[in-house]
Design a protein around this motif. Structure first.
Motif, PDB file in Angstrom:
ATOM      1  N   ASP A  54      50.709  48.282  31.285  1.00  8.55           N
ATOM      2  CA  ASP A  54      49.685  48.968  30.474  1.00  8.55           C
ATOM      3  C   ASP A  54      49.815  50.488  30.369  1.00  8.55           C
ATOM      4  OD1 ASP A  54      48.864  48.433  33.188  1.00  8.55           O
ATOM      5  OD2 ASP A  54      46.894  49.235  32.712  1.00  8.55           O
ATOM      6  N   ASP A  66      48.707  44.712  29.379  1.00 12.88           N
ATOM      7  CA  ASP A  66      49.589  44.696  30.553  1.00 12.88           C
ATOM      8  C   ASP A  66      50.886  43.935  30.299  1.00 12.88           C
ATOM      9  OD1 ASP A  66      47.020  45.510  31.454  1.00 12.88           O
ATOM     10  OD2 ASP A  66      47.587  45.021  33.507  1.00 12.88           O
ATOM     11  N   SER A  78      49.823  44.084  39.075  1.00 13.54           N
ATOM     12  CA  SER A  78      48.391  44.076  38.755  1.00 13.54           C
ATOM     13  C   SER A  78      48.140  43.491  37.376  1.00 13.54           C
ATOM     14  CB  SER A  78      47.836  45.506  38.819  1.00 13.54           C
ATOM     15  OG  SER A  78      48.357  46.290  37.769  1.00 13.54           O
ATOM     16  N   LYS A 126      42.174  39.174  40.080  1.00 13.12           N
ATOM     17  CA  LYS A 126      41.788  40.381  39.359  1.00 13.12           C
ATOM     18  C   LYS A 126      40.940  39.966  38.171  1.00 13.12           C
ATOM     19  CE  LYS A 126      43.511  44.386  36.883  1.00 13.12           C
ATOM     20  NZ  LYS A 126      44.649  45.279  36.668  1.00 13.12           N
ATOM     21  N   TYR A 147      36.473  48.942  35.344  1.00 11.57           N
ATOM     22  CA  TYR A 147      37.753  49.672  35.251  1.00 11.57           C
ATOM     23  C   TYR A 147      37.681  50.828  34.245  1.00 11.57           C
ATOM     24  CZ  TYR A 147      39.473  45.156  37.102  1.00 11.57           C
ATOM     25  OH  TYR A 147      39.657  44.007  37.820  1.00 11.57           O
ATOM     26  N   PHE A 169      39.081  54.326  35.134  1.00 15.46           N
ATOM     27  CA  PHE A 169      40.533  54.259  35.362  1.00 15.46           C
ATOM     28  C   PHE A 169      41.274  54.290  34.033  1.00 15.46           C
ATOM     29  CE2 PHE A 169      44.485  51.865  35.514  1.00 15.46           C
ATOM     30  CZ  PHE A 169      45.102  52.230  36.705  1.00 15.46           C
ATOM     31  N   ARG A 170      40.749  53.549  33.061  1.00 13.04           N
ATOM     32  CA  ARG A 170      41.434  53.511  31.757  1.00 13.04           C
ATOM     33  C   ARG A 170      41.379  54.869  31.070  1.00 13.04           C
ATOM     34  NH1 ARG A 170      39.566  47.390  29.814  1.00 13.04           N
ATOM     35  NH2 ARG A 170      40.613  46.341  31.554  1.00 13.04           N
ATOM     36  N   LYS A 196      41.043  42.214  28.008  1.00  9.74           N
ATOM     37  CA  LYS A 196      42.119  41.584  28.777  1.00  9.74           C
ATOM     38  C   LYS A 196      41.723  40.198  29.258  1.00  9.74           C
ATOM     39  CE  LYS A 196      44.149  46.017  30.180  1.00  9.74           C
ATOM     40  NZ  LYS A 196      44.790  46.779  31.267  1.00  9.74           N
ATOM     41  N   GLN A 208      43.117  38.372  32.661  1.00  7.84           N
ATOM     42  CA  GLN A 208      42.297  38.674  33.833  1.00  7.84           C
ATOM     43  C   GLN A 208      41.171  37.636  33.937  1.00  7.84           C
ATOM     44  OE1 GLN A 208      41.156  42.809  33.342  1.00  7.84           O
ATOM     45  NE2 GLN A 208      43.230  43.538  33.783  1.00  7.84           N
ATOM     46  N   LYS A 234      39.953  42.286  43.239  1.00  5.99           N
ATOM     47  CA  LYS A 234      39.613  43.465  42.446  1.00  5.99           C
ATOM     48  C   LYS A 234      38.722  43.085  41.292  1.00  5.99           C
ATOM     49  CE  LYS A 234      41.893  46.825  39.530  1.00  5.99           C
ATOM     50  NZ  LYS A 234      43.129  47.206  38.905  1.00  5.99           N
ATOM     51  N   TYR A 246      40.108  46.333  46.210  1.00  8.69           N
ATOM     52  CA  TYR A 246      40.192  47.540  45.389  1.00  8.69           C
ATOM     53  C   TYR A 246      38.779  47.985  45.042  1.00  8.69           C
ATOM     54  CZ  TYR A 246      42.723  50.773  42.267  1.00  8.69           C
ATOM     55  OH  TYR A 246      43.268  51.883  41.674  1.00  8.69           O
ATOM     56  N   VAL A 252      37.080  49.955  42.940  1.00 12.44           N
ATOM     57  CA  VAL A 252      37.634  50.494  41.680  1.00 12.44           C
ATOM     58  C   VAL A 252      36.895  51.719  41.138  1.00 12.44           C
ATOM     59  CG1 VAL A 252      38.610  48.252  41.033  1.00 12.44           C
ATOM     60  CG2 VAL A 252      36.303  48.907  40.227  1.00 12.44           C
ATOM     61  N   SER A 253      37.467  52.234  40.064  1.00 13.60           N
ATOM     62  CA  SER A 253      37.015  53.495  39.482  1.00 13.60           C
ATOM     63  C   SER A 253      35.527  53.503  39.126  1.00 13.60           C
ATOM     64  CB  SER A 253      37.857  53.820  38.254  1.00 13.60           C
ATOM     65  OG  SER A 253      37.781  52.773  37.298  1.00 13.60           O
ATOM     66  N   TYR A 279      39.157  55.612  46.012  1.00 14.32           N
ATOM     67  CA  TYR A 279      39.263  57.010  45.611  1.00 14.32           C
ATOM     68  C   TYR A 279      38.481  57.908  46.564  1.00 14.32           C
ATOM     69  CZ  TYR A 279      40.924  54.601  41.478  1.00 14.32           C
ATOM     70  OH  TYR A 279      41.616  53.771  40.639  1.00 14.32           O
TER      71      TYR A 279
HETATM   72  C1  PBG Z   1      46.007  47.772  35.078  1.00 14.46           C
HETATM   73  C2  PBG Z   1      45.170  48.346  36.155  1.00 14.46           C
HETATM   74  C3  PBG Z   1      43.793  48.611  36.030  1.00 14.46           C
HETATM   75  C4  PBG Z   1      43.374  49.157  37.253  1.00 14.46           C
HETATM   76  C5  PBG Z   1      44.490  49.243  38.080  1.00 14.46           C
HETATM   77  N1  PBG Z   1      45.612  48.728  37.396  1.00 14.46           N
HETATM   78  C6  PBG Z   1      42.846  48.482  34.914  1.00 14.46           C
HETATM   79  C7  PBG Z   1      42.969  47.423  33.938  1.00 14.46           C
HETATM   80  O1  PBG Z   1      43.222  46.253  34.256  1.00 14.46           O
HETATM   81  O2  PBG Z   1      42.784  47.755  32.772  1.00 14.46           O
HETATM   82  C8  PBG Z   1      41.956  49.572  37.517  1.00 14.46           C
HETATM   83  C9  PBG Z   1      41.679  50.345  38.739  1.00 14.46           C
HETATM   84  C10 PBG Z   1      40.359  51.012  38.773  1.00 14.46           C
HETATM   85  O3  PBG Z   1      39.467  50.779  37.928  1.00 14.46           O
HETATM   86  O4  PBG Z   1      40.165  51.820  39.693  1.00 14.46           O
HETATM   87  N2  PBG Z   1      47.288  47.397  35.397  1.00 14.46           N
END
Ligand code: PBG
Length: 323
Positions: free
Chosen positions: A117, A125, A161, A191, A197, A200-201, A215, A219, A246, A269, A271-272, A311
């Protein structure tokens, strides 16, 4: 019940889980160039860093005792293509970063993200067909090649991932063929197609490429837990050394079931979006950041996670040191 809670020494003695700096993994965003660091607006305190400043951050992490970092690249949009072929460039941003960190920090664990991705112009991805459907087997071939590029550069753990089927087996076989017998696979086994997410994106610039697409054809559905056990079982059978769940906080039940059912190392994880929520509430003065972060991190441990990608790792590490 209150007798063992009445004094601090007794609470210390009966505590069932613990959180140490050794349970933390720091995710990092790396960008090409010099002096081009930028803030990730939706993740206060997190920056996209060029190599020189990244090395300083990793130095801090190592000094605090954080055992490993996980790298995520922000790729120049000019290098993005439909098939994400820049992921295979042995002189690309990730292999260069890995090689540099390997040299500077020989003891540090280096984890790389195996997924397309950051490199695709459509933000998925994997490689897509005319209808935008992600093609499984073509993507898996590319991922196995990408994992070798990372291992060649010195990665200790490759972490797919992407959620394609069969990629762990393909990566394990390719690693073995090349003699990388001790390169570990951390499989993002469960996942979920999560809205957490979002930040992160923004950080890696895939939100723009993805547009209105999602996704959900690869996912997992957030409503499913038995299916996560099926996924995790397959990844272990294919050769995963460690499995990841995650996102984290909304999926503690999955972590717990995975740990109980398979008895393998499970990472979580944080995540963000989970990070952004705590940061936003703390900034507004609505919650105590330190207390909430440490409480969430110990919750991952209680659920059965060996380590947590977070983080908050640098802050948490210094709070744990000062505690
Ligand atoms: C994609 C990937 C994502 C994250 C890590 N690797 C986001 C997605 O699947 O779009 C998210 C991590 C986060 O939100 O901290 N390969």
């Amino acid at each position: 019940m209150r007798r063992t809670r009445a004094r601090a020494f007794a609470r210390d003695l009966v505590r069932e889980s613990n959180l140490s700096v050794k349970n933390l993994i720091l995710p990092l965003f790396v960008v090409d160039g010099k002096g081009r660091d930028t803030d990730v607006e939706s993740m206060p305190g997190v920056r996209r860093q060029t190599l020189e400043s990244l090395v300083k951050t990793v130095g801090k992490a190592a000094e605090l005792g954080i055992p490993a970092v996980a790298l995520f690249p922000l790729i120049d949009s000019k290098l993005k293509t439909g098939d994400g072929r820049a992921a295979l460039d042995a002189k690309g941003l990730v292999p260069r970063t890995v090689a540099r960190l390997r040299k500077e920090f020989p003891e540090l664990g280096i984890i790389t993200d195996v997924a397309l991705d950051p490199y695709t112009d459509h933000g998925q991805d994997g490689v897509i067909d005319r209808d935008g459907y992600v093609l499984n087997d073509r993507t898996v071939e590319t991922l196995a090649h990408q994992a070798i590029v990372h291992a060649d550069a010195g990665a200790d753990i490759v972490a797919p991932s992407d959620m394609m089927d069969g990629r762990v087996r393909a990566i394990r076989e390719t690693l073995e063929e090349r003699g990388y017998v001790n390169t570990m696979i951390l499989a993002y086994a469960a996942k979920y197609a999560s809205a957490f997410y979002g930040p992160f994106r923004d950080a890696v610039g895939s939100a723009k490429s993805l547009g209105k697409a999602d996704k959900r054809t690869y996912q997992m559905d957030p409503a499913n837990a038995d299916e996560a056990m099926h996924e995790i079982g397959l990844d272990i059978a294919e050769g995963a050394d460690i499995v990841m769940v995650k996102p984290g906080l909304a999926y503690l039940d999955i972590i717990m079931r995975a740990k109980q059912k398979f008895g393998v190392p499970v990472f979580a994880y944080n995540v963000s979006g989970e990070y952004a929520m705590i940061k936003a509430a703390a900034r507004a003065g609505w919650i105590d950041e330190r207390a909430c972060v440490l409480e969430s991190l110990v919750a991952f441990r209680r659920a059965g996670a060996s380590a947590v990608l977070t983080y908050h790792a640098l802050d948490a590490a210094s709070w744990l040191r000062d505690a």
